[in-house]
Design an enzyme around this catalytic site. Structure first.
Site, PDB file in Angstrom:
ATOM      1  CG  HIS A 217      -2.293  -0.707   0.970  1.00  0.00           C
ATOM      2  ND1 HIS A 217      -2.651  -1.466   1.962  1.00  0.00           N
ATOM      3  CD2 HIS A 217      -2.757  -1.262  -0.059  1.00  0.00           C
ATOM      4  CE1 HIS A 217      -3.976  -2.088   1.670  1.00  0.00           C
ATOM      5  NE2 HIS A 217      -3.727  -1.968   0.223  1.00  0.00           N
TER       6      HIS A 217
ATOM      7  CG  HIS B  53      -1.984  -6.290   1.519  1.00  0.00           C
ATOM      8  ND1 HIS B  53      -1.760  -5.838   0.323  1.00  0.00           N
ATOM      9  CD2 HIS B  53      -1.495  -5.804   2.442  1.00  0.00           C
ATOM     10  CE1 HIS B  53      -1.323  -4.675   0.682  1.00  0.00           C
ATOM     11  NE2 HIS B  53      -1.317  -4.714   2.013  1.00  0.00           N
TER      12      HIS B  53
ATOM     13  CD  GLU C  32      -2.921  -9.279   7.262  1.00  0.00           C
ATOM     14  OE1 GLU C  32      -2.849  -9.853   8.250  1.00  0.00           O
ATOM     15  OE2 GLU C  32      -2.303  -7.973   7.151  1.00  0.00           O
TER      16      GLU C  32
ATOM     17  CB  THR D 221       0.049  -9.069  10.445  1.00  0.00           C
ATOM     18  OG1 THR D 221       0.142  -8.462   9.055  1.00  0.00           O
ATOM     19  CG2 THR D 221      -0.067 -10.522  10.275  1.00  0.00           C
TER      20      THR D 221
ATOM     21  CB  CYS E  47       3.970  -8.554  11.688  1.00  0.00           C
ATOM     22  SG  CYS E  47       4.370  -6.906  11.071  1.00  0.00           S
TER      23      CYS E  47
ATOM     24  CB  SER F 107      -0.697   2.133   4.752  1.00  0.00           C
ATOM     25  OG  SER F 107       0.106   1.620   5.631  1.00  0.00           O
TER      26      SER F 107
ATOM     27  CG  ASN G  55       1.697  -0.605   8.513  1.00  0.00           C
ATOM     28  OD1 ASN G  55       2.699   0.404   8.712  1.00  0.00           O
ATOM     29  ND2 ASN G  55       1.623  -0.840   7.313  1.00  0.00           N
TER      30      ASN G  55
ATOM     31  CB  SER H 197       4.108  -0.298   2.437  1.00  0.00           C
ATOM     32  OG  SER H 197       2.908   0.566   3.049  1.00  0.00           O
TER      33      SER H 197
END
Length: 316
Positions: free
Chosen positions: A46, A79, A131, A170, A200, A228, A230, A273
């Site tokens: 992403h 993903h 994901e 994750t 993760c 994104s 995260n 990313s």
């Protein structure tokens, strides 16, 4: 005119994680091996800058497998994808390379193992995120139930409260997930959790760095894409950890300078990313406007590396 002084705190770790690094490498190696075009189902990671640069090298990004011709290689994004996708590619005798992050694959294996043991799965994740779609697509319809919030836990209807397991996306916030896990365990005391946290290492490390940095900063910028997960979690973590102004920017041109008037300190980090070139672009933009002192906020060292699939390591 003298520039105002500014302390710029730079989070470490930040930016690319091993799974993203591997996924980008897979596309580049596929282009090297088979030539252009190589098709990629969904954005490989992403980040618009990354996707655009791979597109310039000959990658063609599509949403679904049926947009790909049979005679060109196709790559599945970091993903992860539902089981039906590689099955359809195999049926069409396509060359395909799975760039799913190994830590996402671990969750897929976990879900399958629980299902083989007769357990229904609950997934903590965001509806519609690739994901989540990929993980839920590892098992037949109805075998994975999605919860996004603590409130969802109260409403979820399960087959047998004593035969349940849970997995998580994750890229979530560690703190948010902890609340949902606690709610699941309270309602379903026999629910089986992962041996090791699904979130993760890179997501956790980047969030910890933000927590350490946020109290020092008047403002904080997270370099990352609006889609994104995260990266968006880093903004939330920063705000929760005491930073009054935490914003997501894709690159330096997105910075709202008026909102930053009068600041004496800024924290900079980046989602998993976001490439370092975009982080440096943001740092340079501050150096142009301020007399900047850069201080690193280091909370972990990362040396994880994931191998690319064997098909890319052997000659064409």
């Amino acid at each position: 005119m003298t520039k105002p002084p500014l302390t710029l705190y730079l989070a470490a770790p930040r930016g690319f994680c091993a799974g993203v690094d591997r996924a980008i490498k897979i596309v580049e190696m596929a282009l090297e091996k088979w030539g252009a075009p190589v098709y990629v189902r969904h954005e490989i990671v992403h980040n618009k800058f990354v996707v655009d640069s791979l597109r310039e090298q000959g990658a063609v990004f599509v949403e679904e497998l049926d947009e790909c011709p049979d005679d060109r290689p196709v790559i599945f994004s970091a993903h992860g994808v539902p089981k039906s996708v590689p099955a359809a590619a195999a049926k069409r005798e396509m060359i395909y390379v799975d760039a799913t992050c190994p830590l996402v694959s671990k969750v897929h294996i976990e879900a399958q193992r629980h299902a083989d043991n007769g357990l229904q799965m609950i997934m903590i994740g965001h509806a519609g995120h690739p994901e989540t779609v990929g993980t839920m697509g590892q098992l037949p319809e109805g075998e994975v139930l999605l919860v996004e919030t603590v409130e969802d836990v109260a409403d979820v209807t399960v087959r047998d409260p004593d035969k349940l397991a849970f997995v998580t996306q994750t890229t979530l916030s560690v703190d948010d997930t902890a609340d949902i896990v606690a709610a699941l365990q309270k309602r379903f005391p026999n629910i089986v959790g992962p041996h090791k946290e699904d979130i993760c290492y890179a997501t956790t490390n980047r969030q910890e760095a933000v927590k350490a940095m946020a109290p020092k900063c008047d403002a904080m910028l997270v370099v990352g894409a609006p889609n994104s997960s995260n990266s968006k979690r880093l903004v939330e973590v920063g705000a929760r950890a005491g930073c009054n102004y935490a914003q997501l920017v894709q690159r330096a041109t997105d910075i709202d300078w008026r909102a930053l008037e009068g600041i004496s300190s800024i924290g900079i980090t980046a989602g998993a990313s976001a490439p370092e070139v975009l982080i440096n672009e943001v740092i340079d933009a501050f150096k142009d406007r301020f007399d900047t002192t850069v201080e690193m906020v280091v909370t972990a060292e990362e040396n994880v590396e994931f191998k690319v699939p064997r098909v890319l390591r052997v000659p064409a």
